[in-house]
Design a protein around this motif. Structure first.
Motif, PDB file in Angstrom:
ATOM      1  N   LEU A   7       0.840  -1.198   0.000  1.00  0.00           N
ATOM      2  CA  LEU A   7       0.000   0.000   0.000  1.00  0.00           C
ATOM      3  C   LEU A   7       0.877   1.250   0.000  1.00  0.00           C
ATOM      4  O   LEU A   7       1.646   1.481   0.934  1.00  0.00           O
ATOM      5  CB  LEU A   7      -0.900  -0.003   1.238  1.00  0.00           C
ATOM      6  CG  LEU A   7      -1.839   1.187   1.431  1.00  0.00           C
ATOM      7  CD1 LEU A   7      -2.776   1.341   0.248  1.00  0.00           C
ATOM      8  CD2 LEU A   7      -2.626   1.011   2.724  1.00  0.00           C
ATOM      9  N   PRO A  10      -0.389   5.027   3.067  1.00  0.00           N
ATOM     10  CA  PRO A  10      -1.607   5.000   3.875  1.00  0.00           C
ATOM     11  C   PRO A  10      -2.022   6.354   4.449  1.00  0.00           C
ATOM     12  O   PRO A  10      -1.786   6.660   5.617  1.00  0.00           O
ATOM     13  CB  PRO A  10      -1.274   4.002   4.987  1.00  0.00           C
ATOM     14  CG  PRO A  10       0.207   4.065   5.113  1.00  0.00           C
ATOM     15  CD  PRO A  10       0.729   4.350   3.732  1.00  0.00           C
ATOM     16  N   GLY A  14      -6.194   5.466   2.180  1.00  0.00           N
ATOM     17  CA  GLY A  14      -5.377   4.272   2.044  1.00  0.00           C
ATOM     18  C   GLY A  14      -5.365   3.415   3.294  1.00  0.00           C
ATOM     19  O   GLY A  14      -5.449   2.182   3.223  1.00  0.00           O
ATOM     20  N   GLY A  18      -6.552  -0.355   3.729  1.00  0.00           N
ATOM     21  CA  GLY A  18      -5.673  -1.361   4.313  1.00  0.00           C
ATOM     22  C   GLY A  18      -6.361  -2.147   5.416  1.00  0.00           C
ATOM     23  O   GLY A  18      -6.201  -3.377   5.519  1.00  0.00           O
ATOM     24  N   VAL A  28      -0.920  -6.750   4.416  1.00  0.00           N
ATOM     25  CA  VAL A  28      -0.787  -5.410   3.835  1.00  0.00           C
ATOM     26  C   VAL A  28       0.517  -4.782   4.322  1.00  0.00           C
ATOM     27  O   VAL A  28       0.721  -4.591   5.528  1.00  0.00           O
ATOM     28  CB  VAL A  28      -1.975  -4.503   4.200  1.00  0.00           C
ATOM     29  CG1 VAL A  28      -1.832  -3.146   3.508  1.00  0.00           C
ATOM     30  CG2 VAL A  28      -3.292  -5.164   3.809  1.00  0.00           C
ATOM     31  N   TRP A  30       3.418  -1.609   4.109  1.00  0.00           N
ATOM     32  CA  TRP A  30       3.560  -0.189   3.795  1.00  0.00           C
ATOM     33  C   TRP A  30       5.001   0.205   4.040  1.00  0.00           C
ATOM     34  O   TRP A  30       5.737  -0.468   4.769  1.00  0.00           O
ATOM     35  CB  TRP A  30       2.606   0.666   4.634  1.00  0.00           C
ATOM     36  CG  TRP A  30       3.047   0.905   6.035  1.00  0.00           C
ATOM     37  CD1 TRP A  30       3.081   0.010   7.063  1.00  0.00           C
ATOM     38  CD2 TRP A  30       3.542   2.142   6.577  1.00  0.00           C
ATOM     39  NE1 TRP A  30       3.559   0.594   8.212  1.00  0.00           N
ATOM     40  CE2 TRP A  30       3.854   1.904   7.942  1.00  0.00           C
ATOM     41  CE3 TRP A  30       3.751   3.412   6.043  1.00  0.00           C
ATOM     42  CZ2 TRP A  30       4.354   2.902   8.772  1.00  0.00           C
ATOM     43  CZ3 TRP A  30       4.247   4.402   6.876  1.00  0.00           C
ATOM     44  CH2 TRP A  30       4.544   4.153   8.211  1.00  0.00           C
ATOM     45  N   LEU A  64      -0.978  -1.272  -4.497  1.00  0.00           N
ATOM     46  CA  LEU A  64      -2.128  -0.373  -4.520  1.00  0.00           C
ATOM     47  C   LEU A  64      -1.629   1.038  -4.251  1.00  0.00           C
ATOM     48  O   LEU A  64      -1.183   1.344  -3.144  1.00  0.00           O
ATOM     49  CB  LEU A  64      -3.160  -0.795  -3.472  1.00  0.00           C
ATOM     50  CG  LEU A  64      -4.378   0.116  -3.284  1.00  0.00           C
ATOM     51  CD1 LEU A  64      -5.153   0.271  -4.584  1.00  0.00           C
ATOM     52  CD2 LEU A  64      -5.277  -0.431  -2.170  1.00  0.00           C
TER      53      LEU A  64
END
Length: 285
Positions: A7, A10, A14, A18, A28, A30, A64
């Motif tokens: 991701l 975030p 976001g 998540g 997920v 980050w 994403l």
């Protein structure tokens, strides 16, 4: 089937996405490098797993991208530079950017398939259910649909052409966001003259959005010759109230494209042709 999702990055939308993915059982990731304390707190609250960007790219099945639109191409370039070249993975470009920019991102990331995506609605928190619109290769679009199954994020596939999802988002934003700005300046003008309450009474009488009234487009075209000067006076009112008047001038300039259509009946297609400058309204043929 569960996936590992990277991701980037975030923010409020976001991190909420998540959370939804984690509830569904997906991992997920980050990247905390260079992110603010606020972003870190959001990621921790959402239970996201921190990873350096190279590790994130190497581990994820799906990237994403939900970042500020201005940074979308830079984020994609960072991913491309780190060698995300496995065509079995997916890059989801979910930012509000123009279709040509999405195509540039797709070209930069090739051969990794890109899904053009856009979010319409509020973050999926407290029972809210935004829609994630998707366009691009059907196989990859179906995988993104699967990714969000049984979450509060609804998915809707528009087609297989990159740019469709972004065009829908920006077309909607061009009305929805600008109308909020117009509401602010209109209220400010009324408040300056002590008639704000009366303005709200008038506004409360209409509950339907003008955006759904496409049959009004030709009517607007036929009245442009009268509405344009009225909006120039509205611009003067705003200026007198110390408010920005550029939106009114821009609207008047847009209406001027229909000036030759004075009370001439057009259908929607003809009105849009004239708005694009594709139809000579002074030519009766």
């Amino acid at each position: 089937m569960t996936y590992t999702v990277g991701l980037l990055h975030p923010g409020s939308m976001g991190s909420a996405f998540g959370t939804q993915l984690r509830v569904r059982g997906h991992t997920v990731l980050w990247c905390p490098d260079g992110r603010s304390d606020t972003t870190r707190r959001r990621a921790e609250h959402a239970g996201l797993e921190p990873a350096a960007l190279p590790e994130l790219i190497s581990r994820c099945d799906v990237v994403l991208s939900l970042c500020p639109p201005a940074a979308a191409e830079e984020v994609a370039a960072q991913v491309a530079d780190l060698g995300m070249v496995d065509a079995s993975r997916i890059y989801v470009e979910a930012n509000a950017v123009a279709p040509p920019r999405v195509q540039r991102i797709a070209d930069r990331l090739a051969p990794v398939p890109l899904i053009d995506a856009s979010v319409v609605g509020s973050p999926p928190v407290g029972g809210k259910t935004p829609t994630l619109y998707l366009s691009g290769p059907s196989k990859q679009a179906d995988r993104v649909v699967e990714l969000f199954e049984r979450t509060d994020v609804r998915t809707h596939v528009l087609g297989d052409s990159i740019g469709q999802a972004s065009a829908l988002k920006l077309a909607y934003s061009s009305y929805q966001k600008v109308s909020r700005v117009l509401a602010a300046v209109a209220y400010g003008a009324a408040e300056s003259y002590g008639v704000a309450d009366e303005l709200l009474v008038i506004a409360a009488k209409r509950a339907r959005s003008y955006l759904v009234e496409t049959d009004y487009i030709p009517k607007t075209a036929s009245r442009a010759w009268r509405w344009g000067p009225e909006l120039e006076d509205a611009a003067a009112l705003l200026a007198d109230a110390g408010l920005p008047d550029s939106l009114m001038h821009a609207a008047a300039a847009t209406l001027a494209r229909w000036d030759g259509n004075r009370d001439e009946p057009l259908d929607i297609a003809e009105a849009l042709e004239a708005l694009r400058g594709e139809r000579d309204l002074d030519d009766p043929s």
